[in-house]
Design a protein around this motif. Structure first.
Motif, short mmCIF file in Angstrom:
data_model
loop_
_atom_site.label_atom_id
_atom_site.label_comp_id
_atom_site.label_asym_id
_atom_site.label_seq_id
_atom_site.Cartn_x
_atom_site.Cartn_y
_atom_site.Cartn_z
N GLY A 348 0.79 -1.22 0.00
CA GLY A 348 0.00 0.00 0.00
C GLY A 348 0.82 1.27 0.00
O GLY A 348 0.27 2.37 0.19
N VAL A 349 2.11 1.17 -0.23
CA VAL A 349 2.96 2.36 -0.31
C VAL A 349 2.78 3.01 -1.67
O VAL A 349 2.70 2.33 -2.69
CB VAL A 349 4.44 1.98 -0.08
CG1 VAL A 349 5.34 3.21 -0.21
CG2 VAL A 349 4.61 1.33 1.29
N ARG A 350 2.72 4.33 -1.70
CA ARG A 350 2.52 5.08 -2.93
C ARG A 350 3.84 5.66 -3.42
O ARG A 350 4.66 6.12 -2.61
CB ARG A 350 1.52 6.23 -2.71
CG ARG A 350 0.23 5.78 -2.07
CD ARG A 350 -0.77 6.91 -1.89
NE ARG A 350 -0.20 8.10 -1.26
CZ ARG A 350 0.01 8.23 0.05
NH1 ARG A 350 -0.26 7.23 0.87
NH2 ARG A 350 0.50 9.36 0.54
N THR A 365 10.49 9.81 -3.60
CA THR A 365 9.66 9.90 -2.41
C THR A 365 8.56 8.86 -2.47
O THR A 365 7.96 8.65 -3.52
CB THR A 365 9.05 11.31 -2.28
OG1 THR A 365 10.11 12.27 -2.24
CG2 THR A 365 8.23 11.43 -1.00
N ILE A 366 8.35 8.19 -1.34
CA ILE A 366 7.28 7.19 -1.23
C ILE A 366 6.38 7.59 -0.08
O ILE A 366 6.82 8.29 0.85
CB ILE A 366 7.86 5.78 -1.01
CG1 ILE A 366 8.87 5.78 0.15
CG2 ILE A 366 8.53 5.28 -2.29
CD1 ILE A 366 9.50 4.43 0.45
N VAL A 414 12.40 -0.54 5.22
CA VAL A 414 11.07 0.08 5.17
C VAL A 414 10.00 -1.00 5.11
O VAL A 414 8.99 -0.95 5.83
CB VAL A 414 10.96 1.03 3.97
CG1 VAL A 414 9.53 1.57 3.84
CG2 VAL A 414 11.94 2.20 4.09
N ARG A 415 10.22 -2.00 4.25
CA ARG A 415 9.25 -3.10 4.15
C ARG A 415 9.07 -3.82 5.48
O ARG A 415 7.94 -4.08 5.92
CB ARG A 415 9.74 -4.10 3.11
CG ARG A 415 8.82 -5.31 2.92
CD ARG A 415 9.58 -6.55 2.49
NE ARG A 415 10.53 -6.93 3.54
CZ ARG A 415 11.42 -7.90 3.40
NH1 ARG A 415 11.50 -8.56 2.25
NH2 ARG A 415 12.24 -8.21 4.38
N ASP A 416 10.16 -4.09 6.17
CA ASP A 416 10.08 -4.82 7.44
C ASP A 416 9.38 -3.98 8.52
O ASP A 416 8.63 -4.51 9.33
CB ASP A 416 11.47 -5.22 7.91
CG ASP A 416 12.06 -6.35 7.08
OD1 ASP A 416 11.31 -6.91 6.26
OD2 ASP A 416 13.24 -6.64 7.25
N ALA A 417 9.64 -2.67 8.50
CA ALA A 417 9.00 -1.81 9.49
C ALA A 417 7.49 -1.76 9.26
O ALA A 417 6.71 -1.73 10.22
CB ALA A 417 9.59 -0.41 9.41
#
Length: 419
Positions: A348-350, A365-366, A414-417
């Motif tokens: 769901g990250v943009r 930027t995400i 970032v994915r793991d967080a």
């Protein structure tokens, strides 16, 4: 670090992360600039530094250079160093920045003051140089300093701000500017690279649109100098300001630089009349008379020690050429977008930056609603990106100090967080 990274990949469903690791290592092995990674100082406890677009890493040899400066230039030569080198340093370093990064001839760029002060000087001078025109065009989402100073200049000069509201991801276009400029426009002030999305503005086309209306064009180069090639002289840019602590490695609070096209020397006069910009510095006369040429943009005594760190970084960029640096930057951001697609988009990250490399600068930027808290966790774990309100993480990939594998390590964190 390699073993832990590979162990982490084994926990990923499917094969995308291992494939990305192989790709990162292949890209790093083929990177003609990879040997420069060792030139930068280590940061203990940091596994991924993805904030080089806010503060560049220091060069490994900087402590020795600072020590030599204190011992020799300052400690031995003392005040004699002003006559021997320091007096001309704002212009010589300015010329070096112009040659290596700006596509500008000598005698038009000077290092002095902060970005904010130089923006004020040039904005105020530009408006005064267009009598009868009472509008300043600026993007509504530009960096706060640019907007705040433009508002202050407008108040002082009795001018009006005209706001441009472009697409938040793709950034301002020549068409956006053409739609708002008129015979009332004194100045158009924009950022070359958007500090949020990384969108890269079409500098030559937008500059022409401003000139077609008879306005002056000022560019903020803070997020492009040292990462994106430009040709200020060829493209007809009138004025520009940029900081040196991002891709130019000047260190925290290092002084900014200003560019003033030769044809405007003696016509556009800056409003802060300090002794260092006077025609005769030591005359101590009753009235101010500005120096000829670019030195008239100076006001107070130059920050000599703060100009030292950026000189080593300029040497590295010059050794490879800004075109090669840009190629590495594109490779890093392209790879970051691919890693985003495989690892973060499913969560769901943009993506808040242009996909096309020719439309973006040196960062992407995400966005995700939880990124403010995620950033705190990442920092505590030694992964350092940059949070931008309300929900964006910027991945600032400084070309000479960042590898593809380090980029992947940060995106995996970032994915793991999020998970």
């Amino acid at each position: 670090m390699t073993e832990s990274l590979e162990d982490e990949h084994r926990r990923v469903a499917g094969i995308s992360a291992p494939d990305l690791l192989s790709e990162a290592r292949r890209l790093d092995a083929a990177d003609p600039l990879a040997h420069h990674l060792a030139a930068f100082a280590d940061a203990p406890g940091v596994s991924a530094y993805l904030d080089g677009n806010s503060l560049g890493r220091p060069l490994r040899d900087l402590p020795e250079k600072v020590s030599a400066f204190i011992r020799d230039d300052w400690g031995t030569r003392l005040i004699r160093s002003w006559d021997e080198r320091w007096m001309a340093l704002p212009m010589t370093v300015g010329d070096r920045i112009a040659e290596v990064t700006l596509g500008a001839a000598a005698g038009q760029t000077v290092v002095a003051d902060s970005t904010s002060v130089l923006l004020y000087k040039l904005m105020r001078a530009a408006v005064a140089a267009r009598p009868g025109r009472d509008e300043i065009v600026i993007e509504a989402g530009n960096f706060p300093t640019d907007r705040f100073i433009a508002a202050g200049v407008a108040q002082e000069a009795g001018a009006t701000l005209r706001w441009v509201e472009p697409d938040a991801v793709m950034g301002v276009t020549a068409e956006d500017i053409a739609a708002v400029v008129s015979e009332r426009t004194a100045l158009v002030a924009l950022s070359h690279v958007d500090y949020r999305s990384g969108a890269l503005a079409d500098m030559p086309s937008i500059t022409r649109a401003a000139h077609d209306a008879g306005a002056l064009m000022l560019w903020d180069l803070c997020h492009s100098a040292g990462a994106v090639p430009m040709k200020l002289d060829e493209w007809g840019v009138d004025l520009a300001v940029g900081c040196t602590y991002k891709y130019l490695g000047g260190g925290p609070g290092s002084p900014a630089f200003a560019y003033l096209r030769t044809e405007h020397h003696g016509v556009i006069t800056q409003p802060i009349h300090g002794w260092f910009g006077a025609a005769d510095i030591f005359a101590m006369g009753p009235e101010y008379a500005p120096a000829d040429g670019i030195r008239q943009l100076l006001s107070g005594t130059p920050p000599v020690l703060s100009m030292l760190p950026m000189q080593g970084m300029l040497d590295l960029i010059a050794a490879e050429g800004i075109t090669a640096v840009r190629a590495k930057s594109i490779s890093l951001t392209d790879f970051a977008v691919r890693a985003y697609d495989e690892l973060l988009a499913p969560l769901g990250v943009r993506l808040l930056s242009p996909r096309e490399s020719s439309r973006r600068g040196g960062h992407i930027t995400i966005g995700h609603d939880s990124f403010q808290e995620v950033t705190k966790r990442l920092w505590s774990e030694g992964v350092i990106p940059d949070f931008r309100f309300p929900d964006g993480i910027r991945l600032g990939l400084s070309p000479l100090s960042t590898s593809h594998e380090e980029t992947l390590r940060g995106i995996l964190a970032v994915r793991d967080a999020l998970a």
